[in-house]
Design an enzyme around this catalytic site. Structure first.
Site, PDB file in Angstrom:
ATOM      1  N   TYR A  55       0.827  -1.208   0.000  1.00  0.00           N
ATOM      2  CA  TYR A  55       0.000   0.000   0.000  1.00  0.00           C
ATOM      3  C   TYR A  55       0.860   1.255   0.000  1.00  0.00           C
ATOM      4  CZ  TYR A  55       0.739   0.994   5.015  1.00  0.00           C
ATOM      5  OH  TYR A  55       1.287   1.309   6.222  1.00  0.00           O
ATOM      6  N   LYS A  84       6.478  -1.575   1.960  1.00  0.00           N
ATOM      7  CA  LYS A  84       5.254  -1.064   2.602  1.00  0.00           C
ATOM      8  C   LYS A  84       4.137  -2.075   2.348  1.00  0.00           C
ATOM      9  CE  LYS A  84       3.026   3.436   3.322  1.00  0.00           C
ATOM     10  NZ  LYS A  84       3.191   3.512   4.778  1.00  0.00           N
ATOM     11  N   GLU A 128      12.349   2.641  13.807  1.00  0.00           N
ATOM     12  CA  GLU A 128      11.389   3.669  13.389  1.00  0.00           C
ATOM     13  C   GLU A 128      10.225   3.656  14.366  1.00  0.00           C
ATOM     14  OE1 GLU A 128       9.638   2.786   9.523  1.00  0.00           O
ATOM     15  OE2 GLU A 128       9.693   0.653   9.922  1.00  0.00           O
ATOM     16  N   LEU A 174      11.058   1.635   7.013  1.00  0.00           N
ATOM     17  CA  LEU A 174      10.456   2.121   5.778  1.00  0.00           C
ATOM     18  C   LEU A 174      11.184   3.395   5.336  1.00  0.00           C
ATOM     19  CD1 LEU A 174       7.878   1.489   3.991  1.00  0.00           C
ATOM     20  CD2 LEU A 174       6.900   3.493   5.093  1.00  0.00           C
TER      21      LEU A 174
HETATM   22  N1  PDD Z   1       2.632   5.144   7.517  1.00  0.00           N
HETATM   23  N2  PDD Z   1       7.339   3.876   8.920  1.00  0.00           N
HETATM   24  C1  PDD Z   1       6.166   3.217   9.015  1.00  0.00           C
HETATM   25  C2  PDD Z   1       6.171   1.867   9.628  1.00  0.00           C
HETATM   26  C3  PDD Z   1       4.983   3.814   8.522  1.00  0.00           C
HETATM   27  O1  PDD Z   1       3.827   3.132   8.600  1.00  0.00           O
HETATM   28  C4  PDD Z   1       5.035   5.119   7.959  1.00  0.00           C
HETATM   29  C5  PDD Z   1       3.829   5.805   7.417  1.00  0.00           C
HETATM   30  C6  PDD Z   1       6.275   5.775   7.908  1.00  0.00           C
HETATM   31  C7  PDD Z   1       6.421   7.159   7.327  1.00  0.00           C
HETATM   32  O2  PDD Z   1       6.469   7.138   5.918  1.00  0.00           O
HETATM   33  P1  PDD Z   1       5.934   8.368   5.048  1.00  0.00           P
HETATM   34  O3  PDD Z   1       6.657   9.582   5.525  1.00  0.00           O
HETATM   35  O4  PDD Z   1       6.299   8.020   3.665  1.00  0.00           O
HETATM   36  O5  PDD Z   1       4.456   8.459   5.299  1.00  0.00           O
HETATM   37  C8  PDD Z   1       7.408   5.117   8.377  1.00  0.00           C
HETATM   38  C9  PDD Z   1       1.438   5.592   6.844  1.00  0.00           C
HETATM   39  C10 PDD Z   1       1.169   7.049   6.909  1.00  0.00           C
HETATM   40  C11 PDD Z   1       0.260   4.721   7.281  1.00  0.00           C
HETATM   41  O6  PDD Z   1       0.491   3.531   7.423  1.00  0.00           O
HETATM   42  O7  PDD Z   1      -0.856   5.211   7.410  1.00  0.00           O
END
Ligand code: PDD
Length: 281
Positions: free
Chosen positions: A34, A143, A175, A199
């Site tokens: 996703y 992801k 993270e 991620l």
């Molecule tokens: N999640 N690490 C994890 C495990 C995450 O689920 C997310 C973001 C990030 C940050 O990535 P980015 O800056 O590209 O959004 C890091 C999204 C927002 C979610 O699962 O809803």
């Protein structure tokens, strides 16, 4: 009733009518990936970077991209409603097949779903967090929709009156449960390097880009969990929450217990960058 139009397998239909077969491999195995892409002023933000990451996630689970970048752009733009801030959620699974079999089916017909939801605006709310052992698998750079460990970890934080869990593997910060982590240590904005343990966040990359462009001392290096106790600042970042200062970690104040000056500087740079993007053609 609020029944937004969503995208499912080539069609734009009301959410209430969007249905998938019960044997979809996303439902049975969590076999899918996703993306979450913010849109400001009706314009998708850092779309190219999100699509590149999507392609890497797809390649990582050996699924061919069902749409080309120009087709994604068209579908996602169609879902945006007006100029309010929104987030587009996009999910691709390996599809539905008559048998439940771990092995890939010989012909793949993926399920593709996307929807837009409003993005809450407002000033940053200082957050509390706990540290937790990172119990996830070893391909956290992808992801994928396998979010059970993330869900359980975040829930632990919520049940302890916190907003996020800071994950630690072998003594090193990886993270957040749904975010990337930054710390200001000896005046230097620090975040763990990319790799399979985390991620590659799009917000993370933008923050490093802004730090470089504006001369803020910054580095990508491993952070020992023990360093967080003496860090001047700790933040988490994501596409939906931008940057959030953690003012209390494991029940103790971070720095002086208030958002720090590096946070406020980066918050201003980030908002200016968004404003310029909104106003660009
Ligand atoms: N999640 N690490 C994890 C495990 C995450 O689920 C997310 C973001 C990030 C940050 O990535 P980015 O800056 O590209 O959004 C890091 C999204 C927002 C979610 O699962 O809803």
């Amino acid at each position: 009733m609020n029944d937004p139009i969503v995208y499912l397998n080539g069609e734009f239909i009301p959410l209430s009518q969007a249905k998938i077969p019960i044997l979809d491999r996303g439902f049975l195995f969590g076999d899918g990936v996703y993306e979450v892409i913010p849109a400001y002023g009706g314009k998708l933000f850092r779309l190219e970077q999100h699509l590149t990451r999507l392609e890497q996630s797809l390649r990582g689970i050996r699924l061919d991209p069902p749409l080309a970048p120009a087709e994604w752009r068209q579908v996602l733009n169609e879902l945006l409603k007006g100029e309010c801030d929104q987030a587009v959620y996009l999910q691709i699974t390996r599809g539905a097949y008559p048998n439940r079999d771990h092995a890939f089916p010989s012909v793949i017909q993926p399920t593709v779903f996307a929807m837009a939801t409003p993005l809450a605006a407002g000033s940053p709310q200082p957050a509390k967090a706990i540290t937790c052992e990172d119990i996830r698998w070893q391909w956290c750079h992808l992801k994928t929709i396998n979010l059970l460990a993330n869900v359980l970890l975040r829930q632990q934080a919520i049940e302890r009156g916190c907003q996020e869990a800071v994950l630690v593997r072998d003594g090193l910060v990886t993270e957040g449960a749904a975010s990337n982590i930054f710390a200001v240590i000896d005046g230097v904005l620090t975040t763990p390097p990319k790799g399979p343990k985390l991620l590659p966040g799009i917000t993370r990359d933008l923050i490093l880009e802004l730090a470089a462009a504006h001369g803020l001392p910054h580095q990508e290096r491993e952070i020992q969990a023990s360093e967080l106790t003496r860090a001047e600042e700790v933040w988490y970042t994501s596409s939906t929450r931008e940057l959030v200062p953690i003012v209390e970690l494991d029940g103790s104040p971070v720095g002086n217990g208030r958002p720090g000056k590096v946070f406020w500087r980066m918050y201003e740079l980030f908002q200016n960058y968004k404003r310029a993007y909104r106003q660009s053609l």
